[in-house]
Design a protein around this motif. Structure first.
Motif, PDB file in Angstrom:
ATOM      1  N   PRO A   1      17.791 -29.733 -26.963  1.00  0.00           N
ATOM      2  CA  PRO A   1      18.700 -29.544 -25.825  1.00  0.00           C
ATOM      3  C   PRO A   1      20.177 -29.643 -26.196  1.00  0.00           C
ATOM      4  O   PRO A   1      21.004 -28.924 -25.627  1.00  0.00           O
ATOM      5  CB  PRO A   1      18.299 -30.674 -24.872  1.00  0.00           C
ATOM      6  N   VAL A   2      20.521 -30.518 -27.144  1.00  0.00           N
ATOM      7  CA  VAL A   2      21.923 -30.668 -27.533  1.00  0.00           C
ATOM      8  C   VAL A   2      22.439 -29.399 -28.198  1.00  0.00           C
ATOM      9  O   VAL A   2      23.532 -28.903 -27.879  1.00  0.00           O
ATOM     10  CB  VAL A   2      22.103 -31.888 -28.454  1.00  0.00           C
ATOM     11  N   THR A   3      21.678 -28.865 -29.128  1.00  0.00           N
ATOM     12  CA  THR A   3      22.132 -27.635 -29.790  1.00  0.00           C
ATOM     13  C   THR A   3      22.056 -26.439 -28.842  1.00  0.00           C
ATOM     14  O   THR A   3      22.860 -25.505 -28.950  1.00  0.00           O
ATOM     15  CB  THR A   3      21.323 -27.371 -31.068  1.00  0.00           C
ATOM     16  N   ASP A   4      21.126 -26.461 -27.898  1.00  0.00           N
ATOM     17  CA  ASP A   4      21.122 -25.425 -26.854  1.00  0.00           C
ATOM     18  C   ASP A   4      22.437 -25.450 -26.085  1.00  0.00           C
ATOM     19  O   ASP A   4      23.069 -24.411 -25.850  1.00  0.00           O
ATOM     20  CB  ASP A   4      19.976 -25.652 -25.866  1.00  0.00           C
ATOM     21  N   ARG A   5      22.854 -26.654 -25.683  1.00  0.00           N
ATOM     22  CA  ARG A   5      24.064 -26.749 -24.865  1.00  0.00           C
ATOM     23  C   ARG A   5      25.310 -26.394 -25.664  1.00  0.00           C
ATOM     24  O   ARG A   5      26.310 -25.921 -25.096  1.00  0.00           O
ATOM     25  CB  ARG A   5      24.200 -28.148 -24.244  1.00  0.00           C
ATOM     26  N   ALA A   6      25.270 -26.610 -26.966  1.00  0.00           N
ATOM     27  CA  ALA A   6      26.390 -26.149 -27.794  1.00  0.00           C
ATOM     28  C   ALA A   6      26.526 -24.636 -27.677  1.00  0.00           C
ATOM     29  O   ALA A   6      27.637 -24.100 -27.547  1.00  0.00           O
ATOM     30  CB  ALA A   6      26.170 -26.559 -29.248  1.00  0.00           C
TER      31      ALA A   6
END
Length: 776
Positions: free
Chosen positions: A318-323
């Protein structure tokens, strides 16, 4: 009071109101978990951590540990009756303790249980562990060189013909930016206190942003059902995302000890061990290829976002998705392709941190804006404005959501004018031409941040509201308080709904025993979700009370109206407390469970398309800096901010959030550096080696304003907007200003290309690089 009297002004919404725990904070009476009186016989746990970055465990000898004073026992994976997995992603890749293989220096291997914390801590260092070392790598580039193993599936966002756009672009820039990680450095570290009950029951006081997840993980580890586990959270001494998943381990260890020995068990690591064993903001290396025209207008973007994920999945997906969701910041890309690489590394698994990948994505966007500006010899602000999203066209994001609430043009224009940006920039350019050692820089950067969990099922909340016979109100909801002011904002919503004074509402601790199945207090959605759930509960109670008043006073419900202080039933005013007593005497239910789910949102990860965000929050900042070209030292001299929080529920709280977020963001981008040595050990694991911003780092001129004209077009509580994460990215103007000061050394002929954090060392290195390139 009769119907024609002037109403009492009991409105509490949209007014600056102090934090409910504010006086307790400053007097030291606010109770945190370490302040709770320990039950008689409380045991203390302490972690035994690995001293290798990657190795097989050949053997473990606890003889000296067990013989140490006060030691009750040692917990290993063999003592876990249920599932070993404590992964928030439920990928079964994060055991309670290292399961035969060490994956990072500082990984928990066992826990000591002793009569006192000091005894447990000392005994934990007596274990003898035999290792067989394995190859390791700790950063993005070495992980990519080793084959680029991923801890979770990557994401690709694509819109338009990127290859054609790049080929047709008159100009092109390729490069890479390294963006460092960040430790949460909450004032209250990780901590848990477990109290065993009868049968399978256990009550845990946990410093967590996600009580329901801790409840689930503990239940799984104990091999019991969730209804036997109660998680209580009154307040945290800071969280910033570091307590969204990282509290799982500590709650599980406390619960295991409590149930095994049938005594209360508490665990609180030292700061060094906390920083070593718990996850941080993800480091990123972003490789980019950007095409643009002679005016600076971007034609196409192709970028890969490599992230130091650590050894397990945690929230890296999810963190890299939001990036990627924020690879555009406030800019329109006619064609774009963005790909994530959440890379396995032999480091602690990185996790949520304020902004949740968004800051890293936005910082990369500002890098290529900067590159274009210096290549064309223009003010970066001019390039930013040329690429802003439009309002009717050029308003589709890389994930195919149409932006319908764009106000970035007005925000930036107003701040540019109010801060006197153009005149100040001219003065700085003149100063730099004549100053040999000191150089100045100024930058104005925008922020557009999407609000909602991208995991759609998390966009829900529950609340429990009781009205007692005396008119006092009890409020519980699923959100957690970590100092951000969530509790006071939701209490304002409830007080306003009933038309009573704020002190009528009693704010209760968050508990899974009162409100089940809650989402984490994260993604800046705490007030939106929990405020709406509480309002739904109030609505139910008010409808019953109004119907009762209509019957009691023989008027129609249409003739009844809620007013300040009570209810107007025809010609009769009924004070709220009197109405509550009357409702009780007539057997009217004065309790309700409220619920809310965010509308409109949807997301299909497989296709990279959807409407993942309910709305966007906007902001802009101007930073002015001075650097010393001989030492690399610098000062942030002035900061001006205009930030959009919609119609603020509590301007005092919101201003504090904007100010604090900016300073925390400035720390991430300038001073907070994570360093691993050649042995794979984190060396920056204490305040002595890890520099967070101090009060002295606050700019001497710090002008912060809320965009008072902004109103959320969506039906959010009070038409407000989220304030937790968006202002963090306002700090991007600081490294951009530092970049201008560095570039002035060679008359702005080359882009500064400073990596984050921009420490004084990197300022010097940047100056030397520009001089070296100028020499040929």
């Amino acid at each position: 009071m009769n119907k024609h009297q002037a109403p009492i002004d009991l409105s509490v919404m949209h007014k600056p109101t102090r934090h409910d725990s504010g006086p307790k904070h400053v007097t030291g009476t606010a109770e945190y978990i370490d302040d709770i009186v320990e039950p008689v016989g409380t045991m203390h746990a302490y972690l035994g951590l690995s001293s290798r970055p990657h190795a097989e465990i050949v053997g473990m000898d606890f003889a000296q540990v067990l013989a140490a004073p006060g030691v009750i026992g040692v917990l290993t994976n063999d003592d876990v009756p249920g599932e070993l997995d404590i992964s928030s992603a439920h990928k079964h890749d994060e055991p309670v303790f290292a399961d035969g293989v060490i994956h990072f220096w500082g990984q928990p291997v066992f826990a000591v249980i002793a009569e006192t914390r000091d005894q447990a801590r000392r005994a934990a260092h007596l274990a003898r562990i035999e290792y067989r070392d394995l190859p390791f790598f700790t950063d993005v580039r070495s992980a990519q060189a080793a084959g680029g193993k991923l801890v979770t599936p990557p994401l690709k966002l694509e819109r338009g013909d990127v290859d054609a756009g790049l080929s047709a672009a008159p100009r092109r820039v390729k490069g890479a930016i390294t963006i460092g990680g960040q430790d949460h450095f909450y004032l209250e570290g990780q901590i848990a206190l477990a109290i065993p009950g009868e049968d399978e029951d256990v009550v845990i006081h946990s410093s967590t942003q996600h009580p329901t997840e801790v409840q689930l993980i503990v239940a799984q580890a104990l091999g019991i059902r969730q209804n036997a586990v109660t998680i209580n959270v009154r307040r945290m001494g800071g969280g910033f995302g570091g307590k969204e998943t990282q509290g799982n381990l500590f709650a599980v260890i406390a619960a295991l000890g409590a149930k095994k020995w049938n005594r209360a068990c508490k665990i609180r690591p030292d700061r060094d061990d906390d920083m070593t064993a718990t996850g941080k903001r993800h480091d990123f290396v972003v490789d980019y290829d950007v095409g643009y025209d002679e005016t600076g207008k971007i034609q196409a973007v192709d970028a890969v976002y490599g992230a130091r994920a650590g050894y397990s999945s945690d929230l890296s997906g999810p963190v890299t998705d939001r990036a990627l969701f924020h690879c555009d910041n406030a800019y329109w890309y006619p064609a774009v392709r963005a790909r994530s690489e959440p890379l396995y590394t032999n480091t602690v698994s990185n996790t949520a941190f304020r902004g949740f990948g968004g800051p890293q994505g936005m910082m990369a966007a500002e890098r290529w804006i900067e590159e274009i500006a210096y290549a064309l010899g223009k003010d970066p602000l001019e390039i930013r404005k040329a690429n802003f999203y439009g309002t009717d066209t050029e308003n589709v994001t890389p994930y195919h959501q149409v932006i319908e609430d764009n106000i970035i043009h007005r925000v930036v224009d107003e701040l540019e004018s109010a801060s006197d940006y153009q005149a100040r920039r001219k003065v700085i350019l003149d100063f730099n031409r004549t100053s040999a050692v000191l150089k100045k820089g100024i930058a104005l950067t925008p922020v557009k941040f999407g609000i909602s969990f991208t995991a759609t099922w998390y966009n829900q909340a529950g609340a429990l509201v009781h009205v007692y016979k005396d008119g006092s109100i009890h409020l519980s909801h699923g959100g957690t308080e970590m100092g951000q002011g969530l509790y006071i904002k939701v209490a304002q919503v409830v007080a306003d709904a009933f038309g009573v004074n704020l002190d009528t509402v009693k704010i209760m601790a968050t508990s899974t025993g009162k409100v089940p199945n809650t989402s984490a207090t994260a993604a800046s959605s705490g007030t939106d979700l929990n405020g709406a759930a509480a309002l739904d509960a109030c609505r139910q109670i008010k409808e019953r009370m109004l119907a009762h008043a209509a019957r009691l006073h023989d008027v129609s419900e249409a003739e009844c109206e809620w007013v300040a202080g009570g209810l107007q039933a025809g010609a009769k005013f009924v004070p709220f407390a009197e109405l509550a007593m009357s409702a009780f005497m007539n057997r009217v239910q004065l309790s309700a469970a409220g619920f809310y789910k965010t509308p409109k949102i949807h997301w299909d990860r497989a296709t990279g398309r959807g409407h993942p965000f309910y709305y966007f929050a906007y902001g802009a900042s101007v930073s002015e800096v001075t650097i010393d070209t001989l030492t690399g030292e610098y000062t942030v001299d002035r900061v001006d901010i205009l930030h959009d929080v919609g119609k603020s529920l509590n301007p005092a709280i919101d201003l504090g959030q904007v100010e604090g977020a900016f300073i925390q963001g400035m720390g991430w981008l300038t001073t907070e550096e994570l360093v691993w040595d050649e042995k794979g050990q984190l060396r920056t694991h204490a305040p002595s080696t890890y520099k967070i911003p101090l009060a002295s780092d606050v700019p001497p001129v710090f002008n912060v304003k809320l965009a008072e004209w902004s109103v959320n077009r969506e039906a959010v509580i009070g038409r407000s907007k989220a304030v937790g994460e968006p202002p963090f990215m306002l700090a991007m103007s600081v490294p951009e200003a530092l970049g201008m000061a560095v570039a002035s050394v060679m008359d702005y002929a080359e882009a500064p290309r400073l990596d984050m954090p921009v420490t004084p060392e990197r300022v010097l290195l940047g100056i030397e690089r520009l001089k070296r390139e100028a020499r040929g």
